[in-house]
Design a protein around this motif. Structure first.
Motif, PDB file in Angstrom:
ATOM      1  N   ILE A 207       0.815  -1.217   0.000  1.00  0.00           N
ATOM      2  CA  ILE A 207       0.000   0.000   0.000  1.00  0.00           C
ATOM      3  C   ILE A 207       0.848   1.266   0.000  1.00  0.00           C
ATOM      4  O   ILE A 207       0.437   2.304  -0.530  1.00  0.00           O
ATOM      5  CB  ILE A 207      -0.993  -0.005   1.191  1.00  0.00           C
ATOM      6  CG1 ILE A 207      -2.037   1.110   1.010  1.00  0.00           C
ATOM      7  CG2 ILE A 207      -0.241   0.093   2.524  1.00  0.00           C
ATOM      8  CD1 ILE A 207      -3.219   0.992   1.930  1.00  0.00           C
ATOM      9  N   GLU A 208       2.073   1.198   0.523  1.00  0.00           N
ATOM     10  CA  GLU A 208       2.893   2.406   0.567  1.00  0.00           C
ATOM     11  C   GLU A 208       3.404   2.817  -0.817  1.00  0.00           C
ATOM     12  O   GLU A 208       3.886   3.948  -0.990  1.00  0.00           O
ATOM     13  CB  GLU A 208       4.077   2.214   1.518  1.00  0.00           C
ATOM     14  CG  GLU A 208       5.183   1.298   1.004  1.00  0.00           C
ATOM     15  CD  GLU A 208       4.941  -0.162   1.336  1.00  0.00           C
ATOM     16  OE1 GLU A 208       5.898  -0.962   1.196  1.00  0.00           O
ATOM     17  OE2 GLU A 208       3.802  -0.522   1.733  1.00  0.00           O
ATOM     18  N   VAL A 209       3.291   1.928  -1.815  1.00  0.00           N
ATOM     19  CA  VAL A 209       3.709   2.297  -3.168  1.00  0.00           C
ATOM     20  C   VAL A 209       2.497   2.415  -4.095  1.00  0.00           C
ATOM     21  O   VAL A 209       2.628   2.338  -5.323  1.00  0.00           O
ATOM     22  CB  VAL A 209       4.736   1.289  -3.738  1.00  0.00           C
ATOM     23  CG1 VAL A 209       6.019   1.337  -2.936  1.00  0.00           C
ATOM     24  CG2 VAL A 209       4.179  -0.138  -3.775  1.00  0.00           C
ATOM     25  N   CYS A 210       1.317   2.606  -3.531  1.00  0.00           N
ATOM     26  CA  CYS A 210       0.098   2.843  -4.309  1.00  0.00           C
ATOM     27  C   CYS A 210      -0.130   4.337  -4.477  1.00  0.00           C
ATOM     28  O   CYS A 210       0.005   5.111  -3.520  1.00  0.00           O
ATOM     29  CB  CYS A 210      -1.110   2.216  -3.619  1.00  0.00           C
ATOM     30  SG  CYS A 210      -1.145   0.415  -3.667  1.00  0.00           S
ATOM     31  N   ARG A 211      -0.494   4.743  -5.692  1.00  0.00           N
ATOM     32  CA  ARG A 211      -0.725   6.152  -5.999  1.00  0.00           C
ATOM     33  C   ARG A 211      -1.948   6.289  -6.910  1.00  0.00           C
ATOM     34  O   ARG A 211      -2.333   5.335  -7.581  1.00  0.00           O
ATOM     35  CB  ARG A 211       0.512   6.755  -6.679  1.00  0.00           C
ATOM     36  CG  ARG A 211       1.769   6.664  -5.819  1.00  0.00           C
ATOM     37  CD  ARG A 211       3.016   7.108  -6.575  1.00  0.00           C
ATOM     38  NE  ARG A 211       4.195   6.967  -5.747  1.00  0.00           N
ATOM     39  CZ  ARG A 211       4.936   5.850  -5.675  1.00  0.00           C
ATOM     40  NH1 ARG A 211       4.586   4.790  -6.402  1.00  0.00           N
ATOM     41  NH2 ARG A 211       5.999   5.796  -4.899  1.00  0.00           N
ATOM     42  N   PRO A 212      -2.542   7.465  -6.972  1.00  0.00           N
ATOM     43  CA  PRO A 212      -3.715   7.670  -7.846  1.00  0.00           C
ATOM     44  C   PRO A 212      -3.306   7.813  -9.308  1.00  0.00           C
ATOM     45  O   PRO A 212      -2.124   7.990  -9.632  1.00  0.00           O
ATOM     46  CB  PRO A 212      -4.313   8.969  -7.312  1.00  0.00           C
ATOM     47  CG  PRO A 212      -3.131   9.714  -6.751  1.00  0.00           C
ATOM     48  CD  PRO A 212      -2.213   8.665  -6.182  1.00  0.00           C
ATOM     49  N   ILE A 213      -4.289   7.733 -10.193  1.00  0.00           N
ATOM     50  CA  ILE A 213      -4.109   8.002 -11.617  1.00  0.00           C
ATOM     51  C   ILE A 213      -5.148   9.037 -12.039  1.00  0.00           C
ATOM     52  O   ILE A 213      -6.315   8.947 -11.671  1.00  0.00           O
ATOM     53  CB  ILE A 213      -4.251   6.720 -12.464  1.00  0.00           C
ATOM     54  CG1 ILE A 213      -3.077   5.769 -12.195  1.00  0.00           C
ATOM     55  CG2 ILE A 213      -4.331   7.050 -13.959  1.00  0.00           C
ATOM     56  CD1 ILE A 213      -3.144   4.468 -12.974  1.00  0.00           C
ATOM     57  N   GLY A 214      -4.709  10.028 -12.798  1.00  0.00           N
ATOM     58  CA  GLY A 214      -5.610  11.059 -13.294  1.00  0.00           C
ATOM     59  C   GLY A 214      -6.154  10.721 -14.670  1.00  0.00           C
ATOM     60  O   GLY A 214      -5.514  10.010 -15.455  1.00  0.00           O
ATOM     61  N   VAL A 215      -7.339  11.243 -14.948  1.00  0.00           N
ATOM     62  CA  VAL A 215      -7.991  11.069 -16.255  1.00  0.00           C
ATOM     63  C   VAL A 215      -8.435  12.432 -16.756  1.00  0.00           C
ATOM     64  O   VAL A 215      -9.025  13.226 -16.004  1.00  0.00           O
ATOM     65  CB  VAL A 215      -9.211  10.126 -16.160  1.00  0.00           C
ATOM     66  CG1 VAL A 215      -9.909  10.011 -17.521  1.00  0.00           C
ATOM     67  CG2 VAL A 215      -8.802   8.752 -15.651  1.00  0.00           C
TER      68      VAL A 215
END
Length: 287
Positions: free
Chosen positions: A239-247
């Protein structure tokens, strides 16, 4: 010694849809005066669906740094027509980039979208044979996870996509094999699938031109940037290397689209060798 290269099985003929009009898609990529019509960020370990009108552009962005995403695409008005990952892999490549097209399922078989811009195009092939934007694999899912770990987990990409498309009347049966955006994969010396850490930086993007009206859905993979093993030795919660993605979705100036029209469905009319409205004893296919 340099490795040998065998010719691709699927070769385009003159005038084929595989012969992409690069000048047009370069014009799309460089077009000024775009109008932003939709913009949002998909949080970690979730999914979201959105619509893209024909002739519009949509862009996926790593807004905070490396993160892989799982992309599904349907015909907005007929979800039976949807992205066909395996045929795209044959017609284009196992890893896609600018000017590659995402093809739809039979009996439609036409480009749903064409890639117009890819800031990771320079990644090439790494020392392990890995490449970016993967069509070799498919989404992580809770069923395989249960087989491997014995535990339930509700935020794999398959589940994220199921939740994302539910408001559009689609179900788990509509979620399909996909494009793993920003994901580096390959086949190792044992001919087994591997995944390695995502090379994207903040602001990297992959951009598509919608050839027809689309419904898209994206999951932000619970594996994050894939720098932490998900299964096997050393596996832990990444989880510490999870990030959002923009659209982002853009409307283009009509002048940019001059000469373009949505692709037609495949014009095969052979009825698979069957004669319709004939008794079974006269139909060779019934023998």
């Amino acid at each position: 010694m340099a490795s040998k290269s065998f010719p691709a099985a699927y070769q385009a003929t003159a005038g084929s849809p595989l012969s992409v009009d690069r000048a047009f898609y370069e014009r799309v990529a460089l077009a000024s005066g775009r109008e932003l019509v939709d913009s949002f960020v998909i949080p970690i370990r979730t999914g979201r669906a959105w619509e893209v009108p024909a002739g519009h552009v949509f862009r996926l962005l790593t807004v905070e740094g490396p993160q892989v995403g799982d992309l599904n695409i349907w015909n907005r008005h007929n979800p039976r027509e949807r992205f066909w990952a395996s045929r795209t892999r044959q017609l284009q490549a196992a890893h896609v980039t600018t000017f590659d097209r995402l093809w739809s399922t039979l009996p439609y078989l036409r480009p749903l979208a064409t890639i117009t811009s890819d800031t990771l195009a320079g990644y090439g092939t790494d020392e392990y044979g890995g490449r970016v934007h993967d069509l070799l694999g498919t989404r992580c899912d809770p069923y395989v996870n249960k087989l491997l770990t014995g535990r339930d987990f509700d935020h794999h990409c398959h589940s994220n996509l199921v939740r994302a498309v539910a408001p559009y009347g689609l179900t788990e049966f509509d979620v399909h094999d996909l494009l793993n955006v920003f994901q580096v994969t390959g086949l190792n010396a044992e001919d087994k699938y591997f995944m390695r850490d995502c090379p994207a930086r903040p602001g990297d993007h992959l951009e598509f031109f919608a050839e027809i009206a689309l419904l898209c859905a994206l999951s932000t993979c619970p594996g994050g940037d894939l720098s932490v093993p998900l299964w096997g030795p050393g596996a832990r919660d990444p989880i510490e290397v999870c990030r959002p993605i923009g659209v982002e979705v853009y409307r283009l100036d009509p002048g940019v689209l001059e000469g373009w029209s949505p692709p037609k469905v495949a014009d095969y009319g052979g009825a698979h060798g069957m004669r319709l409205n004939t008794p079974p004893w006269e139909n060779p296919a019934s023998a």
